[in-house]
Every structure is written in C-alpha cells, then in structure tokens.
Design a protein around this motif. Structure first.
Motif, PDB file in Angstrom:
ATOM      1  N   ARG A   1      41.006  27.748  33.523  1.00 55.15           N
ATOM      2  CA  ARG A   1      41.199  29.009  32.838  1.00 55.15           C
ATOM      3  C   ARG A   1      39.972  29.919  32.987  1.00 55.15           C
ATOM      4  O   ARG A   1      40.094  31.110  33.268  1.00 55.15           O
ATOM      5  N   GLU A   2      38.802  29.323  32.822  1.00 54.19           N
ATOM      6  CA  GLU A   2      37.580  30.140  32.778  1.00 54.19           C
ATOM      7  C   GLU A   2      37.288  30.845  34.115  1.00 54.19           C
ATOM      8  O   GLU A   2      37.037  32.050  34.135  1.00 54.19           O
ATOM      9  N   PRO A   3      37.355  30.113  35.259  1.00 51.87           N
ATOM     10  CA  PRO A   3      37.119  30.810  36.535  1.00 51.87           C
ATOM     11  C   PRO A   3      38.086  31.977  36.735  1.00 51.87           C
ATOM     12  O   PRO A   3      37.678  33.046  37.213  1.00 51.87           O
ATOM     13  N   ILE A   4      39.338  31.802  36.347  1.00 50.01           N
ATOM     14  CA  ILE A   4      40.298  32.890  36.506  1.00 50.01           C
ATOM     15  C   ILE A   4      39.889  34.079  35.651  1.00 50.01           C
ATOM     16  O   ILE A   4      39.942  35.239  36.079  1.00 50.01           O
ATOM     17  N   GLN A   5      39.405  33.791  34.429  1.00 50.66           N
ATOM     18  CA  GLN A   5      38.962  34.878  33.557  1.00 50.66           C
ATOM     19  C   GLN A   5      37.764  35.605  34.155  1.00 50.66           C
ATOM     20  O   GLN A   5      37.646  36.824  34.052  1.00 50.66           O
ATOM     21  N   ARG A   6      36.865  34.816  34.779  1.00 51.00           N
ATOM     22  CA  ARG A   6      35.698  35.461  35.402  1.00 51.00           C
ATOM     23  C   ARG A   6      36.135  36.365  36.557  1.00 51.00           C
ATOM     24  O   ARG A   6      35.627  37.464  36.736  1.00 51.00           O
ATOM     25  N   LEU A   7      37.098  35.849  37.347  1.00 51.62           N
ATOM     26  CA  LEU A   7      37.628  36.677  38.439  1.00 51.62           C
ATOM     27  C   LEU A   7      38.253  37.948  37.872  1.00 51.62           C
ATOM     28  O   LEU A   7      38.099  39.037  38.433  1.00 51.62           O
ATOM     29  N   ALA A   8      38.934  37.801  36.728  1.00 52.51           N
ATOM     30  CA  ALA A   8      39.590  38.960  36.125  1.00 52.51           C
ATOM     31  C   ALA A   8      38.572  40.031  35.759  1.00 52.51           C
ATOM     32  O   ALA A   8      38.840  41.238  35.886  1.00 52.51           O
ATOM     33  N   ILE A   9      37.399  39.584  35.339  1.00 54.04           N
ATOM     34  CA  ILE A   9      36.357  40.569  34.997  1.00 54.04           C
ATOM     35  C   ILE A   9      35.912  41.309  36.262  1.00 54.04           C
ATOM     36  O   ILE A   9      35.723  42.526  36.262  1.00 54.04           O
ATOM     37  N   ILE A  10      35.772  40.563  37.356  1.00 53.01           N
ATOM     38  CA  ILE A  10      35.415  41.210  38.632  1.00 53.01           C
ATOM     39  C   ILE A  10      36.474  42.246  39.000  1.00 53.01           C
ATOM     40  O   ILE A  10      36.163  43.388  39.357  1.00 53.01           O
ATOM     41  N   VAL A  11      37.749  41.839  38.899  1.00 50.64           N
ATOM     42  CA  VAL A  11      38.835  42.772  39.221  1.00 50.64           C
ATOM     43  C   VAL A  11      38.721  44.018  38.339  1.00 50.64           C
ATOM     44  O   VAL A  11      38.847  45.147  38.815  1.00 50.64           O
ATOM     45  N   THR A  12      38.468  43.809  37.056  1.00 52.26           N
ATOM     46  CA  THR A  12      38.403  44.939  36.125  1.00 52.26           C
ATOM     47  C   THR A  12      37.326  45.935  36.527  1.00 52.26           C
ATOM     48  O   THR A  12      37.592  47.132  36.667  1.00 52.26           O
ATOM     49  N   TYR A  13      36.124  45.442  36.745  1.00 49.65           N
ATOM     50  CA  TYR A  13      35.028  46.355  37.077  1.00 49.65           C
ATOM     51  C   TYR A  13      35.281  47.050  38.412  1.00 49.65           C
ATOM     52  O   TYR A  13      35.109  48.264  38.538  1.00 49.65           O
ATOM     53  N   ALA A  14      35.704  46.268  39.409  1.00 51.74           N
ATOM     54  CA  ALA A  14      35.920  46.869  40.729  1.00 51.74           C
ATOM     55  C   ALA A  14      37.009  47.928  40.658  1.00 51.74           C
ATOM     56  O   ALA A  14      36.903  48.992  41.271  1.00 51.74           O
ATOM     57  N   MET A  15      38.048  47.640  39.880  1.00 49.09           N
ATOM     58  CA  MET A  15      39.148  48.602  39.777  1.00 49.09           C
ATOM     59  C   MET A  15      38.686  49.874  39.070  1.00 49.09           C
ATOM     60  O   MET A  15      39.048  50.985  39.469  1.00 49.09           O
ATOM     61  N   LEU A  16      37.866  49.696  38.020  1.00 50.44           N
ATOM     62  CA  LEU A  16      37.323  50.871  37.326  1.00 50.44           C
ATOM     63  C   LEU A  16      36.511  51.723  38.298  1.00 50.44           C
ATOM     64  O   LEU A  16      36.659  52.946  38.353  1.00 50.44           O
TER      65      LEU A  16
END
Lengths: 385, 126, 256
Positions: free
Chosen positions: A230-245
C-alpha cells in the motif's frame, strides 16, 4: 530466464492470444501501408505528422518515467521502491520499443531507415533522438537483466551495475528533452517553439508514467500474488500528484503567454484546439475532455481522502493517463500543423488502417510488458497459481 | 526423451524447409544460367566487360553520388575516355533492351534494384 | 546448456551493436561526407531568383512557368489536394506574406495570387533538421535533394516555414501525364521540392520556369556578381522576402 514466460495458466494464454490477434491485424494493415505508401493514412502535405508521431512522443514520456522509481531507490536509498524498480525498467523497455516502432511505421522509406546511422548527422535532432532512445533501451535491458539475474541467484548485483543505473537517471531525462527539442527548435511552428516544451514534457511524463505504474500494480495484485504494498503505491501517487500539478501549471503558462500577448500565430493553434479554427473543430471535444479529466484527476489526487482510497486513486490515475494521452498523443502534434505556416487548416482524421497499426503497436507493447512482468514475477515466485 | 516424436518431426520440417531450393530445383529443373543480350555494336563499355560485369553496381552507385551530391557529370574511365554519368542517358542508350540485358541476370539472382522506381526505362516492345 | 545459449545470445547482441556503432562512428569521424565541390580558383556563385509580381500579373491566368516545371520534372498531378506535389505554384498574397499587413497596399498586387517556390534559403531549416543529409545546401546556394537517400521522415516538411516541400504519399507514376525520360520520377515515400533546376544549371542553362516565362517576370542570376541582372534589380527596386524575420535568408526576392 526467458523460458519463464512460456509457462502460464489459461487466463495468461487467453490474454496473450488476444494481444496476438490485435498485433496480427496491425501487421496486416502495415503491410498494406508498406505496399501503397503513407497515403493510406489521414496525413497530408499540410499535416505531415499525426497519430504515429504523437504516440511516439507520448510514449517517450512513459519510458522516461521509470526514473521516478529508480531515482528514489538508488539515489536516496528509498527502500520502499525496491520491488518496483524492475517494473519501472520493464515499462521503459516496452515503451521505448513502441517508440521505435512508431517512428518506423511513420517512415516513407522504411527500408532505408538505417541511413540515419550510415550518414550520421549531428546537426539533426532526429539523429540525437535515435542515439538517446537506443542508448536508453540498452541501459534498461542491461540493468533489468543484471539485477533480476542477481535476485534469482540470491546474490547482490555486481558492483559495476550501480554506475550504470546512476547513468540511466540523467539519460531518462535526456530522452524526453531531446524529443522536445525535436519540436521546439522549429521556427516554422510557433506552437512548439517554446522553451517550456521540454519541462512540460517531463512533467507530463512523470505523471502519466507513474500513474500507469500504479494501475499496473493494482492489476498485478488482482491477477498475481505480487503485491507492491500500500505504502509504495501511495508514494507513487504523491509523485503523480505533484507532477500533474506542475504539468497543468505549465500548460496554463503557455496559454497565458499566447493569449495575453495576442500574437496571431501563437493564438491560432490554441484556438484550433479549444474552440476550432476556420470551422474545423475535430479536436475541440477531445481537448475539453482532456481538460475535464485533468481537473478531475487533480481533485481526486490533491484531496488526501480520495488519494488514500485505492479505488478513487485508480480512477484518478486513469484520468491522468487519458487526459495526458489526449493532450500529448493527439493535441500537441496535430495542433502544431493547424494552421500551417501559410495559414491553412487541413482536416486530419486518422484512417482505419492507421488506427489499426497504432493499436497493433500498443498491443505489441502490452505483450512485451506482459512477458517481462511474467518473467520478473516468476523469478520472485509471485505468479498466480 | 518423452518428446522424441515431436523433436524428430520438428527437425524433419526444418530440414525440408532449409533445403527448399535443392528439392525445388530437383522438382522443376534448375534455372538456366542467364545470358544477358548485348545489342550495341560498341566494342567496349565504359570499363572492360569483366569489370563491368563484376562491379557495375558499385560504378552506378559512385556515379549516382558524384552526380547528385557533387554536381559533377563527366566520368573519366581507366583508359582516359570520358562519358556523361547517366543511367538513362548513357547506359541505356547502348543497352535499350532492359528486359534481356538488366533483368536477365537480376531475375536469375532474385535481386530487384530500385533504380526503375524513379528512372524511366527505355520503351521496349514486350 | 542454458548458460551457453545465453552467452551466445549476449555475444551476438553485443557484436551487432558494436558493428553498427563502429560503422556510424567511422563515418562521423572520417571525411566520408565531405563534398569537395568548389575549387579555390573558381569564383563562388550564389544563385538567386527575383520575381516581379506585377509583370507576372500582366499575363492573366498564365501558368507557363508551372507547366514547364511540371513537365521538366515529371511532377504528378494528384486530384486529392492533400497529396498534391508542388514545386512552383500560385498562392494567395496573404499566405505567401502572412506578416505583411496588406490592407492598404494596392489591391492590384495583393488580391492576385503570387508565385511560390522553394526559397533556397541561405540558412535552410530543412537542411538543419534532415537526419541523413538527403537535403543539403550546395556551394552555389541551391538547396538540393538526394532522392536516393531520403528516408521519408518528413522532418524537413515540419521545419520549412514556406510549405515548399511535398511528400509522395503514394506512387506518383500513375499520376504523371507525360513522362520525360531525361528526368527521373520520384518513388513513394520521399520528399521533393523545387531544386532550382540544378540539372540544367550544371549544364549551363537557366531554370525551366525562367525560360518559360514570356513576361520575363522571373529573373535568375548570381547574387555574388555585382553586375548581374538580379543584383541590378535589387539595387534599383525594393524587394520583399518571405518571412524574413525567421532568419532563414530566403534567396527568392519579390519586387514591390
């Protein structure tokens, strides 16, 4: 190691067969294109690049995104991504292969394509793109092979591989930078001639790629015993969020400079995309769909509640991927040609053979990634029973 | 060796396919050695016949690059004779019978030079 | 056994990579592509063209130059405008000169089409981007094409700000009305454009369009010769160049 891809359950073989059918259809269409010429596509003397080159551009981004798991793991010793690096590298291999195939099917004289190497031309960005893409492919093949082999033999990977991995990090950035330079150095095309094109490419790559990786992880959890956690996926999600912003921010900056300065040749391309130009509105619904998807994705990603819930996260990742695919895999390339430098707007609609070839290449990429993931998971003994 | 049957069948198929040229020739009779027909009365081509037969493709490639990329159109042969470097303007003036001359060997060797996709071949009675 | 097979595959892959890289690097390093065209003694020529639109317009709906070019170069006539091949053609004034505000200029000049062709730029973006040097600038300034080498990537078409390049979207042969055996046709999948009739210039002749123009609206000559007709015209009259602001240095001039 390769033989591990030859053992699988019924579902595995059905999936392979389905991909094989799509590949075969694409191949048949390509043979028709090979015999007739590129006139079989919707391209024209004014819109000279279309679906193929746009897919190439989009997939370079997907390929480069492997760096988003490799970099934290190897440079910052971020152990959590340890299980994911091989998935990222295999995604890169498959994406670069698709890039090369898309370039290849776009060639008017495919049998002469090696002329790029026989007459190397350093002042052409296409030469450098060839160098950086093939180099990136070799790097990822070597790295994934060596690290996976070490893992299978339960030994630490040889020490010489570390500098190679470090090298692959700036190299990933270079493939997308060089690809952006392919476009941004053309005085004839004001839509592309913007210094922010390379950063924009990287931002969209670092959101679309990891979003795809998250989706792959979620799929793998369902169909195999592999669980990224779960945690690695959440970390990836943060990367996606910032990059998308950052990506959306960059696009808005482009819009501001073009619309506020009001230079006609800069404005017209955006008009073509979002309201239509000279009665041509082909891309308008797509671009608005892309805008809606991007905003929706950001809402789901920025909000911690929806980001933490893996179902809404999955929806957000699909939205990111589709939104960026429209933006880069349709809008960016086509709008560069609409209007032409002489002001003409020429309708471009991909034809059936063109779409079929495109789907064939995507199916080939999916086949490649299926086989590679199968090998990786078999080595770890995490395949489905 | 549970797979003995399969392996032997596979090998047999492979050998049969690999030897296709041999049994095809045995079946249909081997193709005859081509005899390109020379219709010109000139004593010699731009270079001696043996050299032309062996190296005409290299010569044509060199001509192509010299004319197209350097804009030089005159070729000085080994014996000092000069000719204009032109496939249609020079070669085909002496060898207007492309079918009996060029194609005879090219077909036999199954090579298909793409010269004629662009360069216009002399009109021939078919 | 497994180890041996893998070793073999690895070695084969490595050998293939090395062989290609070696060939590429030697060509890159060596003088493979030096094109010794000019000798130091010969005075350097810089070909250019001057178009006089007013003279051209005197001959209403005349297409002599276009026809001559089409005929001399086996240019196919595609009915589908999306696949059109154009070397020299007529285009709207505002298309040829999008950065000229033409609202108050003599409408006799701006409402009629102008001739467009490859500008044989001194700083050609198409040459800069071509990955195989299939298009390059000769020493006499002509932006030439090598149709044997073109891989059909169409990067040059994306780079050309004048729409001067055409692509063979299909086999052009069936669309050529009269084949001239002295000039090649093109094949499908290559880019083509006006070559300033380099084949005629190398024989000491003028371009076919210039010869065909009865109104003498097309003047061809050497920019490096101060006494040439093109230099005389450019000295005495004001001339436009298409999209001069892009820095491509077009060498086709339009007299005002």
């Amino acid at each position: 190691m390769l033989e591990k891809a030859l053992v699988g359950g019924r579902g595995y073989w059905r999936w392979i067969l389905a991909l094989g059918v799509v590949i075969a259809l694409g191949l048949v269409s390509y043979l028709r294109q090979f015999a007739f010429g590129l006139g079989i596509t919707g391209l024209s003397r004014d819109v000279t690049w279309g679906l193929y080159i746009a897919q190439f551009t989009f997939l370079v981004g997907v390929a480069a995104s492997a760096v988003m798991v490799v970099l934290p793991y190897y440079l910052h010793n971020f152990k959590m991504f340890g299980k994911l690096t091989i998935l990222g590298e295999f995604l890169a291999i498959s994406a670069v292969t698709m890039c090369m195939l898309f370039i290849f099917v776009d060639m008017g004289q495919p049998t002469r394509v090696l002329n790029v190497m026989l007459y190397p031309t350093p002042h052409s960005l296409m030469f450098w793109d060839m160098v950086s893409l093939s180099g990136y492919l070799v790097l990822n093949v070597v790295i994934s092979h060596v690290t996976l082999a070490a893992e299978r033999n339960s030994v630490p990977p040889p020490s010489w591989i570390r500098p190679v991995i470090i090298l692959s990090i700036p190299w990933a950035v270079s493939i997308h930078t060089v690809t952006a330079f392919l476009y941004s150095g053309l005085a004839a095309r004001p839509f592309w001639m913007t210094a922010i094109l390379a950063p924009r490419f990287l931002a969209s790559a670092f959101s679309a790629g990891p979003a795809l990786l998250i989706l792959f992880c979620l799929v793998l959890r369902r169909v195999t015993r592999f669980d990224a956690g779960r945690e690695p996926i959440q970390r990836l999600a943060i990367i996606v969020t910032y990059a998308m912003l950052i990506n959306v921010f960059f696009v808005l900056m482009e819009l501001f400079t073009a619309l506020y300065s009001n230079i006609p040749e800069d404005v017209e391309h955006f008009k073509f995309l979002f309201v239509g130009l000279e009665g041509n509105t082909t891309l308008v619904p797509w671009m608005w769909a892309s805008a809606v998807l991007s905003v929706a994705a950001l809402v789901l990603l920025v909000n911690p509640k929806t980001r933490h819930d893996e179902r809404t996260l999955a929806a957000a990742c699909v939205a990111v991927f589709l939104g960026l695919w429209i933006e880069k895999g349709l809008g960016l390339i086509i709008a560069g040609f609409e209007p032409s430098p002489l002001g003409a707007v020429t309708a471009y609609t991909p034809t059936v053979p063109e779409i079929s070839i495109t789907l064939g290449i995507y199916a080939f990429g999916l086949l490649l990634i299926t086989l590679l993931y199968k090998i990786a998971l078999s080595v770890r003994g995490e395949t489905a029973a | 060796m549970r797979d003995r049957g399969r392996i032997i069948t596979g090998l047999a198929v492979f050998v049969a396919v690999a030897l296709a040229p041999v049994w095809q020739a045995a079946l249909h009779g081997a193709a005859r050695r081509p005899d390109p027909k020379i219709v010109t009365t000139a004593k010699q081509c731009v270079e001696p016949t043996a050299a032309m037969r062996r190296d005409h493709m290299e010569l044509l490639n060199a001509w192509r690059d010299t004319v197209v990329r350097r804009g030089q159109r005159t070729y000085v042969a080994a014996d000092g004779k000069t000719v204009t470097m032109s496939l249609t303007g020079t070669c085909m003036k002496c060898h207007p019978n492309k079918k009996e001359f060029c194609d005879a060997c090219h077909n036999y060797l199954a090579v298909s030079p793409y010269c004629w996709e662009c360069h216009i071949e002399p009109k021939e009675k078919s | 056994m497994g180890q041996d097979r893998r070793g073999f595959l690895k070695l084969a892959g490595l050998a293939a990579v090395c062989a290609t890289a070696r060939e590429s690097l030697t060509r890159l390093a060596g003088a493979a592509e030096t094109e010794p065209r000019s000798s130091a003694k010969a005075p350097k020529v810089r070909w250019a063209m001057v178009v006089d639109p007013r003279r051209c317009l005197e001959q209403e709906s005349c297409t002599a130059c276009i026809d001559a070019c089409d005929h001399a170069h086996n240019i196919p006539a595609f009915t589908n405008p999306r696949h059109e091949v154009k070397w020299i053609w007529k285009t709207r004034f505002d298309e040829a000169f999008p950065d000229q505000d033409s609202r108050y200029i003599d409408p006799a000049l701006t409402s009629e089409p102008v001739l467009a062709l490859c500008n044989h730029c001194d700083n050609p973006p198409c040459v800069r981007v071509c990955p195989t040097q299939a298009t390059w600038k000769r020493d006499d300034g002509i932006v030439a094409m090598d149709w044997h080498r073109c891989i059909g990537c169409r990067y040059c078409m994306a780079a050309c700000p004048y729409g001067s390049r055409s692509f063979n979207w299909e086999d052009p042969r069936p669309h050529i009305a009269h084949e001239d055996p002295d000039f090649p046709t093109r094949t499908k999948g290559v880019v083509e454009k006006c070559t300033f009739c380099d084949e005629r210039i190398d024989r000491g002749e003028l371009p076919a369009c210039v010869v065909a123009c009865k109104a003498k609206a097309l003047v061809f000559g050497d920019l490096n010769d101060p006494d040439s007709e093109v230099r005389r015209l450019l000295r005495t009259r004001f001339a436009l160049r298409r999209r001069a602001g892009l820095g491509t240095q077009p060498e086709v001039f339009y007299l005002v």
